[in-house]
Design a protein around this motif. Structure first.
Motif, PDB file in Angstrom:
ATOM      1  N   GLU A 352     -32.429 -34.818  24.295  1.00 15.07           N
ATOM      2  CA  GLU A 352     -31.738 -34.099  23.221  1.00 15.07           C
ATOM      3  C   GLU A 352     -32.652 -33.066  22.572  1.00 15.07           C
ATOM      4  OE1 GLU A 352     -28.391 -37.050  21.381  1.00 15.07           O
ATOM      5  OE2 GLU A 352     -30.456 -37.657  21.064  1.00 15.07           O
ATOM      6  N   ILE A 355     -32.815 -29.648  24.183  1.00 13.52           N
ATOM      7  CA  ILE A 355     -31.715 -28.679  24.084  1.00 13.52           C
ATOM      8  C   ILE A 355     -31.383 -28.344  22.633  1.00 13.52           C
ATOM      9  CG2 ILE A 355     -30.648 -29.350  26.280  1.00 13.52           C
ATOM     10  CD1 ILE A 355     -28.476 -30.767  24.429  1.00 13.52           C
ATOM     11  N   LEU A 356     -32.325 -28.625  21.744  1.00 16.00           N
ATOM     12  CA  LEU A 356     -32.042 -28.474  20.320  1.00 16.00           C
ATOM     13  C   LEU A 356     -31.454 -27.108  19.969  1.00 16.00           C
ATOM     14  CD1 LEU A 356     -32.441 -30.725  18.381  1.00 16.00           C
ATOM     15  CD2 LEU A 356     -34.603 -29.731  17.669  1.00 16.00           C
ATOM     16  N   ASP A 357     -32.067 -26.046  20.459  1.00 15.16           N
ATOM     17  CA  ASP A 357     -31.510 -24.729  20.138  1.00 15.16           C
ATOM     18  C   ASP A 357     -30.705 -24.148  21.297  1.00 15.16           C
ATOM     19  OD1 ASP A 357     -33.666 -24.318  21.727  1.00 15.16           O
ATOM     20  OD2 ASP A 357     -34.758 -23.020  20.348  1.00 15.16           O
ATOM     21  N   HIS A 359     -28.087 -26.167  22.648  1.00 18.33           N
ATOM     22  CA  HIS A 359     -26.997 -27.110  22.897  1.00 18.33           C
ATOM     23  C   HIS A 359     -25.621 -26.458  22.932  1.00 18.33           C
ATOM     24  CE1 HIS A 359     -26.750 -26.865  18.500  1.00 18.33           C
ATOM     25  NE2 HIS A 359     -25.502 -27.257  18.652  1.00 18.33           N
ATOM     26  N   ARG A 360     -25.504 -25.241  22.402  1.00 22.00           N
ATOM     27  CA  ARG A 360     -24.190 -24.601  22.427  1.00 22.00           C
ATOM     28  C   ARG A 360     -23.939 -23.884  23.747  1.00 22.00           C
ATOM     29  NH1 ARG A 360     -22.890 -23.323  16.787  1.00 22.00           N
ATOM     30  NH2 ARG A 360     -24.757 -23.731  15.579  1.00 22.00           N
ATOM     31  N   ALA A 365     -23.122 -27.217  27.370  1.00 22.42           N
ATOM     32  CA  ALA A 365     -21.882 -27.439  26.638  1.00 22.42           C
ATOM     33  C   ALA A 365     -20.775 -26.600  27.253  1.00 22.42           C
ATOM     34  CB  ALA A 365     -22.058 -27.053  25.172  1.00 22.42           C
ATOM     35  N   GLY A 367     -17.237 -25.386  25.713  1.00 21.20           N
ATOM     36  CA  GLY A 367     -16.487 -25.494  24.467  1.00 21.20           C
ATOM     37  C   GLY A 367     -17.303 -26.335  23.498  1.00 21.20           C
ATOM     38  N   VAL A 368     -16.677 -27.341  22.900  1.00 18.50           N
ATOM     39  CA  VAL A 368     -17.438 -28.190  21.983  1.00 18.50           C
ATOM     40  C   VAL A 368     -17.925 -29.461  22.675  1.00 18.50           C
ATOM     41  CG1 VAL A 368     -16.280 -27.378  19.907  1.00 18.50           C
ATOM     42  CG2 VAL A 368     -15.363 -29.352  21.130  1.00 18.50           C
ATOM     43  N   ALA A 369     -17.611 -29.616  23.951  1.00 22.79           N
ATOM     44  CA  ALA A 369     -18.013 -30.842  24.643  1.00 22.79           C
ATOM     45  C   ALA A 369     -19.396 -30.667  25.251  1.00 22.79           C
ATOM     46  CB  ALA A 369     -17.000 -31.188  25.726  1.00 22.79           C
ATOM     47  N   LEU A 370     -20.271 -31.626  24.945  1.00 20.23           N
ATOM     48  CA  LEU A 370     -21.588 -31.620  25.578  1.00 20.23           C
ATOM     49  C   LEU A 370     -21.434 -32.087  27.020  1.00 20.23           C
ATOM     50  CD1 LEU A 370     -23.951 -33.259  22.949  1.00 20.23           C
ATOM     51  CD2 LEU A 370     -24.065 -30.917  23.784  1.00 20.23           C
ATOM     52  N   PRO A 372     -23.412 -34.262  29.298  1.00 23.43           N
ATOM     53  CA  PRO A 372     -24.586 -35.143  29.369  1.00 23.43           C
ATOM     54  C   PRO A 372     -25.325 -35.038  30.705  1.00 23.43           C
ATOM     55  CG  PRO A 372     -22.672 -36.325  28.549  1.00 23.43           C
ATOM     56  CD  PRO A 372     -22.175 -35.001  29.006  1.00 23.43           C
TER      57      PRO A 372
END
Lengths: 533, 429
Positions: A352, A355-357, A359-360, A365, A367-370, A372
Motif C-alpha cells: 500500500e 502506491i500512496l500517491d 493509487h488513483r 485503480a 474508477g474507484v475500485a482498487l 489488488p
C-alpha cells in the motif's frame, strides 16, 4: 579511569542486540565505537549507562566489577553520557541546567545559583568552551548546547564520557570545535567513547576503533585504516564509498524557480527571494544547516505551502497555486525530509505504501475500485528492484528498518516517469550499504535526463552527489558553486560567510576534516582553492 | 552463570526484524489519535476479555443486588456456603434468563417461540450495526465522530416525512424513504465535516452539539401540523404506510424486518469501500498518517468531508430501520440511545465491518435479553447498562485489560524494564 566491558549480552526476545561484547577503554583514550544503525552500539551504551540490565557479562571500573541499576549509579561511578538528543530544559539557563538534579543549596533550601554559575564558569574556562552560564538554552546554537551537555557530565566528575552520534546535528565548523574539545578532554585524562557511523570523523580523532556489526565485535582497527577498510568491516562486505558516475551532461533548464519568498505566521522570512534553475541531467544539491529554509523551499515546490511571491516553473508550466496532487501528476518525484512522518504510513502494508500517491492511477485503480492484483504485482517488482529487505509485501511499513523504509519511498517516487526529482536528506540515518544504493539510483535518475534537487545537511552527501551546489543560509541562496568545492569553503558558507571570504579563511585555516580530505589518496574530486575564485 | 540461555520474552517484546530495540523512536501522535489507534489496534483477545471482565463484574453486581444474597450475607461467618450458593443461584439464573431472552428460550413449547428471542436480538442490533459501521469508518479515518445520535434522528425525520406524507407505489416509496434517510444523516454529519475542513472546528464538540440540536429539532417538528398525527396532541407522527415500510422477514409473529438485510448489505459495502476502493484507501491513509497522505497529494480536508458524509449516511440508514421497520412511526425518542451505544459497538468491533456486525448483535442480545432477565428474575435491566458501560471502559483502556490478564503490549518493540532476566542479577553478584 579504566573501563572494561566483558562479555556483555543483551537480547530482546529472539533478537540478540549485543552478543558477548568485550570492550576496554583505557584512561585518556578516545575510543570510537563504529557500526551501522542497528548494529547494537546504542544498546551497549545503554547497558553501560545503567538504562538496560545486561543478560550476561559484567562491567569493570578500574578492574573492580560494578552494577548499575540506573543512570544515577553510572554517573556516581564516573560515567557521563551526552545523548544524541539533548536532555536540556530550553527555558532554563545554562547554570540551572548544569546543576539540575544536583542543585547546590544554601540555607533555607534555596538553590545556590552563584555556586552553580561558578561551576559552569570553572569548567568552561578550563576547556575554553566560551559558555555563558546565564544564557538561556533555547537561545544557544546546537553546538553550544552540546557543550552544555558536556559541562553537565564533567560537573558530575565524569571520567568516561560517552558521546552518542555527537556530530549528527553539527555544522562542519562546530564538528571541528567538538573535535578540539575532545582532544582537550583527552589531554586532561578523560576517556571518551565516541559512537558514530561516520568514518571520516573516526579517523580524525580516535585512538582506537572498535567495529560492531549485528551485535558482535567484528574487529578493531587503527585510525590509519582507510575509510574503505573501515566501511567494509562495518558492512561485512566490500563497499565503494564514492558514487561511480560520469560527468553531468546538463540539458535544457526545465526547472525555473524565481523570486520565491515565504513568510511564516510569525512574520519571519523563511525564504527570501530565491531564484535558481535546474537543468535536465543535472544534480543540484542544496546545502545548508538544518532550518535555513530548505524545508520551506521543498514544501513550496510540492505545493504544500503557498509563497507570498515568486514562481516555480516546471517545463514552462507554473506550479505555484496548484494542488499537491496536480504537482505530483505533473511529474514531480518527492522524497520528504522526514520519511517516518511524511514518507510512509506506518500501519499500511509495504504494497500500500508503494502506491500512496499512485493509487488513483491505472493500473492500480479502475474508477474507484482498487486492483489488488496490480498493487501486489507492483510491490513484488519494486521490492526486488530496490532490494527492500522484508519478509512479505503485506508486512506493515513499521516493521522495516529506516533504510528499507527509505527504499520504499524511493521505489515509489522513482517508479513513474519523472520531470523533476526532489529528495530531502535522502540518506539520513541510513547505513553505508544503503547509502551506496540510494546514491547510485539518484545518479541513474539524473542520467535518464531528470533534473534532480538534493537537499542535504551532510556535506559528505552533497559532495558525493552534486554537479552544482547551492548553499542556503537564513532563507537565501548565498552561494552557487560547482560540485566538488572545498569542504571548508562550503562549511563557512553554510555559516553565512560569503564565497570570497570563505575561500580566504579556509585557505588560512583548515579544519581537521578538511585536512583529512586533502590528505586522502586519489583526491582529485576536490577543486583547488585557487580555482574557485 | 547460565550465560548461553537468552531468557525467552513475550512476543511483543521482540523488536520488528531489521530494527534493534533502540533503533528509532516512533513519534508520538496527538492524544486523541493515539487513543483511537490504541483502541483499534489492540487484539481481538482484548475485546473478548473486556466482555468477559464486564460480565464477571456484572455478575458481582447481580449478586450484590439480590435479596437472597443480602439475607445470607448477614450470617456469612457462621455459614458462608449459604451466601456462595445464593450468589451462584442469583447470577446463574439472571444470566440464563438473559440468554433465554436474547438467543434461545428452552422453556418455549414450539421451535418458533424458542428462536423468537434471537430475531428480537437481530431487530435491536440493526440500527446499532448501521450506525456502528458509520462510526467505524470515521474512527479509521481519524475522526472521533460521536454524532451518530443526531444523524440517526435526521435520517428518521427524512425517512418518516417522505413515508407518511407522500403516497407512492410500494417499492419506489420505500427506496425513496431509505435514500432520504441516508441523505438526512449525511447532511447532518456533513456539517461537522465541512466545519472541520474549513475552520478546524473539532468534530467531537461539533457532533455533540449537533446531537442536541437534532433532539430539539425533532421535538419541534413533531409539534407542527406537517408532522403531527391528525387528531392527536402527542408528539407522534402519522404511521408509516405499508408502501414505505421495510417488509417483515419472518411474518407477523416476529418484528425482524428487511432493515436487517440493509445492515448486512451495508457491512459488505463498508468492507469493499474501506479495503477495495480508492476512496477507502484515502480514508485509511488520512486516518493513519495525515502528513504522509498530504505529501502524497491526498486532500486531507476533502477526505474529512467525505468521511463524515459516508458515516452520516450509514447512521441515517439506522434511523430508517427504526422509523420504517421497528417502530413504524416517528417519535422524539426515535434514536433511543442507539447513537451512543453504536460508539461502543464500533469500538468493540474495532471499526471493522465483521467486528461491528458481531458487536452489534452482542449489544442487541444484551438489550433484548435484559428485558426478559428483569421480567423473570427481577434483576434490574440497569445491570445490562452497567455491563455495556464496563465493556466500553475496558475497551477504552486496553492496557488495563492487558495488565489484568498479564498480556504483553503489542506496541512496545522496546523490551520493557520489568522483564529483566534473572541472569542479569547474577552478573552483579
Amino acid at each position: 579511569m579504566k573501563l572494561e566491558l566483558q562479555g556483555i549480552t543483551k537480547t530482546f526476545g529472539s533478537l540478540v542486540a549485543n552478543d558477548h561484547i568485550d570492550l576496554v577503554v583505557e584512561p585518556g583514550e578516545i575510543h570510537a565505537l563504529l557500526g551501522e544503525n542497528g548494529a547494537g552500539k546504542s544498546t551497549l551504551m545503554n547497558v553501560l549507562y545503567g538504562l538496560y540490565d545486561p543478560d550476561d557479562g559484567r562491567i569493570l571500573v578500574d578492574d573492580a566489577p560494578v552494577t548499575f541499576t540506573g543512570p544515577g549509579d553510572a554517573m556516581a561511578a564516573g560515567i557521563g553520557m551526552v545523548h544524541q538528543h539533548f536532555m536540556l530544559v530550553p527555558v532554563f539557563t545554562v547554570a540551572e541546567n548544569v546543576v539540575l538534579g544536583h542543585e547546590p543549596v544554601r540555607g533555607g533550601g534555596l538553590i545556590d545559583l552563584p555556586e552553580a554559575r561558578r561551576r559552569v564558569k570553572e569548567i568552561s574556562d578550563r576547556f575554553g568552551f566560551h559558555v555563558d552560564p546565564d544564557a538561556y538554552i533555547e537561545d544557544l546554537p546546537v553546538g553550544v548546547q552540546q557543550r552544555v551537555e558536556i559541562i553537565k557530565a564533567l560537573s558530575r566528575q565524569a571520567k568516561v564520557l560517552i558521546l552518542d552520534e555527537p556530530t549528527a546535528v553539527l555544522t562542519p565548523q562546530e564538528t571541528d570545535e567538538l573535535i578540539v574539545i575532545m582532544r582537550q578532554l583527552k589531554a586532561s585524562g578523560t576517556s571518551i567513547v565516541f559512537i558514530t557511523h561516520k568514518l571520516r570523523e573516526v579517523r580524525a580523532v580516535a585512538d582506537r576503533i572498535t567495529v560492531i556489526r549485528r551485535g558482535k565485535v567484528v574487529g578493531s582497527a587503527e585510525p590509519t585504516s582507510t575509510e574503505t577498510e573501515l566501511a567494509s568491516l562495518m558492512v561485512g562486505r566490500s563497499v565503494s564509498l564514492g558514487v561511480a558516475r560520469t560527468e553531468a551532461v546538463p540539458g535544457e533548464a526545465t526547472v525555473q524557480v524565481r523570486n520565491l519568498t515565504v513568510i511564516d505566521e510569525a512574520g519571519v522570512r523563511q525564504l527570501d527571494d530565491i531564484s535558481f534553475d535546474v537543468a535536465r541531467g543535472e544534480i543540484v544539491s542544496i546545502a545548508g544547516v538544518q532550518g535555513n529554509g530548505q524545508t520551506e523551499l521543498t514544501e513550496v515546490m510540492l505545493g504544500l505551502q503557498t509563497p507570498v511571491a515568486g514562481s516555480v516553473r516546471l517545463d514552462g508550466v507554473e506550479m505555484v497555486g496548484k494542488s499537491v496532487r496536480d504537482v505530483l501528476d505533473a511529474g514531480l518525484g518527492f522524497v520528504p525530509e522526514d520519511r517516518s512522518t511524511d514518507g510512509v504510513i506506518a500501519d499500511f502494508s509495504i504494497a500500500e505504501n508503494l502506491i500512496l500517491d499512485l493509487h488513483r492511477h491505472e493500473p492500480f485503480a479502475k474508477g474507484v475500485a482498487l486492483k489488488p492484483a496490480a498493487v501486489r504485482a507492483n510491490a513484488e517488482r519494486r521490492i526486488a528492484e530496490f532490494d527492500v529487505r522484508t519478509g512479505s509485501i503485506d508486512a506493515h511499513a513499521s516493521t522495516l528498518s529506516g533504510g528499507n523504509q527509505q527504499k520504499v519511498v524511493l521505489a515509489r517516487e522513482m517508479s513513474r516517469p519523472l520531470r523533476l526529482l526532489i529528495a530531502s536528506q535522502p540518506t539520513r540515518g541510513l547505513d553505508v550499504g544503503s547509502i551506496e544504493f540510494v546514491h547510485s539510483r539518484i545518479v541513474q535518475e539524473r542520467d535518464n535526463g531528470t533534473p534532480v534537487i538534493i537537499v542535504s545537511t551532510e556535506l559528505d552527501e552533497v559532495l558525493a552527489l552534486a554537479d552544482r551546489i547551492l548553499v542556503m543560509y537564513r532563507g537565501r541562496i548565498v552561494g552557487d558553486v560547482p560540485g566538488g568545492t572545498d569542504r571548508d569553503v562550503l562549511g563557512l558558507m553554510m555559516a553565512g560567510v560569503p564565497l570570497e571570504d570563505a575561500v580566504r579563511q579556509a585557505s588560512e585555516h583548515h579544519t581537521t576534516l578538511g585536512e583529512a580530505d586533502l590528505d586522502a589518496v586519489g583526491d582529485d574530486t576536490t577543486i583547488p582553492l585557487e580555482e574557485q575564485l | 552463570m547460565s550465560s548461553q540461555t537468552p531468557v525467552p520474552l513475550p512476543d511483543a517484546a521482540v523488536p520488528p526484524p531489521g530494527q534493534t530495540g533502540v533503533a528509532e523512536t516512533a513519534q508520538e501522535p496527538d492524544g486523541g489519535r493515539r487513543i483511537l489507534h490504541e483502541m483499534l489496534t489492540s487484539s481481538w483477545l482484548v475485546s473478548l476479555l473486556a466482555i468477559v471482565l464486564a460480565l464477571i463484574l456484572g455478575g458481582l453486581l447481580i449478586a450484590a443486588a439480590d435479596a437472597e444474597v443480602q439475607a445470607t450475607a448477614s450470617y456469612f461467618f457462621s455459614r458462608p456456603s449459604d451466601l456462595i450458593s445464593a450468589a451462584w443461584t442469583a447470577v446463574s439464573e439472571a444470566y440464563a434468563a438473559l440468554f433465554a431472552g436474547a438467543v434461545f428460550d428452552p422453556r418455549a413449547e414450539e421451535l418458533g417461540r424458542a428462536v423468537r428471542p434471537f430475531t428480537e436480538t437481530l431487530t435491536v442490533a440493526t440500527p446499532l450495526i448501521l450506525a456502528g459501521l458509520g462510526l467505524g469508518i470515521g474512527f479509521r479515518a481519524g475522526l472521533f465522530n460521536i454524532g451518530a445520535q443526531g444523524q440517526i434522528i435526521l435520517g428518521g425525520i427524512f425517512a418518516g416525512f417522505i413515508g407518511f406524507t407522500f403516497d407512492l407505489p410500494p417499492v419506489v416509496h420505500l427506496l425513496l424513504c431509505v435514500f432520504g434517510a441516508a441523505l438526512g444523516g449525511a447532511l447532518w454529519a456533513g456539517i461537522a465535516g465541512v466545519l472541520k475542513a474549513r475552520t478546524g472546528a473539532h468534530e467531537v464538540i461539533v457532533t455533540i452539539m449537533l446531537n442536541n440540536i437534532a433532539i430539539y429539532l425533532v421535538a419541534y417538528l413533531l409539534s407542527l401540523d406537517a408532522f403531527q398525527r391528525t387528531g392527536s396532541n402527542n408528539p407522534v407522527s402519522p404511521p408509516i404506510p405499508d408502501s414505505a415500510a421495510y417488509p417483515l422477514l419472518l411474518g407477523s409473529g416476529y418484528r425482524l424486518h428487511a432493515g436487517f438485510l440493509v445492515a448486512i448489505a451495508a457491512a459488505f459495502f463498508t468492507w469493499w469501500l474501506m479495503e477495495r476502493s480508492t476512496i477507502g484507501f484515502r480514508f485509511r491513509a488520512v486516518g493513519s498518517n495525515p502528513h504522509a497522505a498530504r505529501t502524497a497529494g491526498i486532500s486531507v480536508n476533502a477526505t474529512y468531508v467525505w468521511v463524515m458524509l459516508t458515516a452520516g449516511a450509514l447512521a441515517g440508514l439506522a434511523g430508517s430501520a427504526q422509523v420504517l421497520g421497528t417502530e413504524r412511526v416517528l417519535t422524539a425518542g426515535v434514536a433511543a440511545s442507539y447513537g451512543f451505544d453504536a460508539i461502543t459497538v464500533a469500538l468493540l468491533g474495532r471499526s471493522k465491518p465483521l467486528g461491528t456486525v458481531l458487536a452489534g448483535i452482542l449489544f442487541g442480545a444484551l438489550r433484548a435479553g435484559g428485558v426478559v432477565m428483569q421480567a423473570r428474575t427481577g434483576t434490574p435491566i440497569d445491570i445490562v447498562l452497567v455491563v455495556q458501560s464496563l465493556i466500553v471502559l475496558f475497551i477504552a483502556a486496553p492496557p488495563l485489560v492487558r495488565s489484568v490478564f498479564r498480556l504483553p503490549s503489542p506496541d512496545t518493540p522496546r523490551a520493557p524494564k520489568p522483564v529483566v532476566p534473572v541472569a542479569a542479577k547474577e552478573v552483579s553478584a
